[in-house]
Design an enzyme around this catalytic site. Sequence first.
Site, mmCIF file in Angstrom:
data_model
loop_
_atom_site.group_PDB
_atom_site.id
_atom_site.type_symbol
_atom_site.label_atom_id
_atom_site.label_comp_id
_atom_site.label_asym_id
_atom_site.label_seq_id
_atom_site.Cartn_x
_atom_site.Cartn_y
_atom_site.Cartn_z
ATOM 1 N N CYS A 139 -2.000 11.422 -9.564
ATOM 2 C CA CYS A 139 -1.042 11.714 -8.492
ATOM 3 C C CYS A 139 0.371 11.834 -9.050
ATOM 4 C CB CYS A 139 -1.110 10.630 -7.418
ATOM 5 S SG CYS A 139 0.048 10.893 -6.079
ATOM 6 N N CYS A 142 3.093 10.272 -6.876
ATOM 7 C CA CYS A 142 3.154 8.805 -6.974
ATOM 8 C C CYS A 142 3.784 8.368 -8.295
ATOM 9 C CB CYS A 142 1.759 8.176 -6.918
ATOM 10 S SG CYS A 142 0.635 8.910 -5.737
ATOM 11 N N ASP A 143 3.391 8.971 -9.389
ATOM 12 C CA ASP A 143 3.712 8.409 -10.698
ATOM 13 C C ASP A 143 4.650 9.258 -11.565
ATOM 14 O OD1 ASP A 143 2.073 6.241 -10.133
ATOM 15 O OD2 ASP A 143 0.281 7.264 -10.857
#
Length: 318
Positions: A139, A142-143
């Site tokens: 992701c 997300c990261d």
Amino acid sequence: MNEEKREKTQCLIIGSGPAGYTAAIYAARADLKPMMYQGLQPGGQLTTTTEVENYPGYPDGTQGPQMMEDFKKQAERFETDIRWGLITEIDLSKRPFVAKADDGKTIEAETVIIATGASARWIGLPSEAEYNGYGVSACATCDGYFYRGKVVAVVGGGDTAAEEATYLAKLCKKVYLIHRRDELRASKAMQNRVFHTKNIEVLWNKVPKEITGEKEGFAKKVTGVTLTDTKTGEESRVDIDGLFVAIGHTPNSDLFKGQLNMNETGYVKTAPDSTATNIPGVFAAGDVQDHVYRQAITAAGTGCMAAIEAERFLSAQE
Ligand code: NAP
């Protein structure tokens, strides 16, 4: 079936990611006394990530597993009956819906909230599992932030891979897009974005063979990836700080096949601006019905919607 062995609930929640727990908090506070079966991976996909910095309410960020523990505690505070286990069968043909769990229980539910999520597809390399959460992610939203100014690679050739590569290109010094064929599957518009972004380099006809890294005690970091050319078999290597796998997601909807309307890849179809499925009293929230946003916050939002809709559905039946 022995009727006495059946348990009854106003609201059965299947799955325990942000969608499931949020549905539980709202349903419990509406006095539906929800029962939750947590599923194969209690806490869902967030339990496989490390830092979460984009969920509002955590100004200093938090760890994915800790966040899910917090969600669970909040659901328990309002007395959600949370159970460790899987729903293995469900009959949605009439109300009350009848579900069987792997703990031997049979449950009669007046409403069902499906929050079984989706699973990222992984390449299947041992090194990918070893560095998952330590440089390997599925992701970018997300990261990606953790790789500002660094060099990363994205694996895949579809819209997700193209989107993640262009997203990461804004944050990172360099992005390799590793694709196993010599043309992308992504839409032409997404392909154009990839080809016109200067710091994206597409590595055609390549598949990762091994992700390499360094270990220092419990700390680990990715340092590179070895690639195999799918046409010539030749091996090569690029130095990277992070690897994003974007080869698709699979919604966890097998249990409901043949009963609920789904799209061709198995995402449960819900009514516009609603979590209602084609069966009245059955609602779907989170990644099992969302292949577009796939964020904890959007999953939580639809979990809230599902509980409100379940409560309104039950009120209308009275
Ligand atoms: P996808 O379209 O199924 O693409 C998966 C990609 O991963 C393909 O390029 C595939 O290669 C590659 N792949 C699959 N297994 C692999 C493996 N084991 N090793 C290496 N590569 C592998 O998945 P997606 O990109 O996640 O998209 C899913 C759906 O969501 C699509 O309908 C897409 O259009 C949609 N979507 C839309 C948007 C948007 O409109 N903004 C954004 C994201 C996703 P091959 O090409 O060789 O098969």
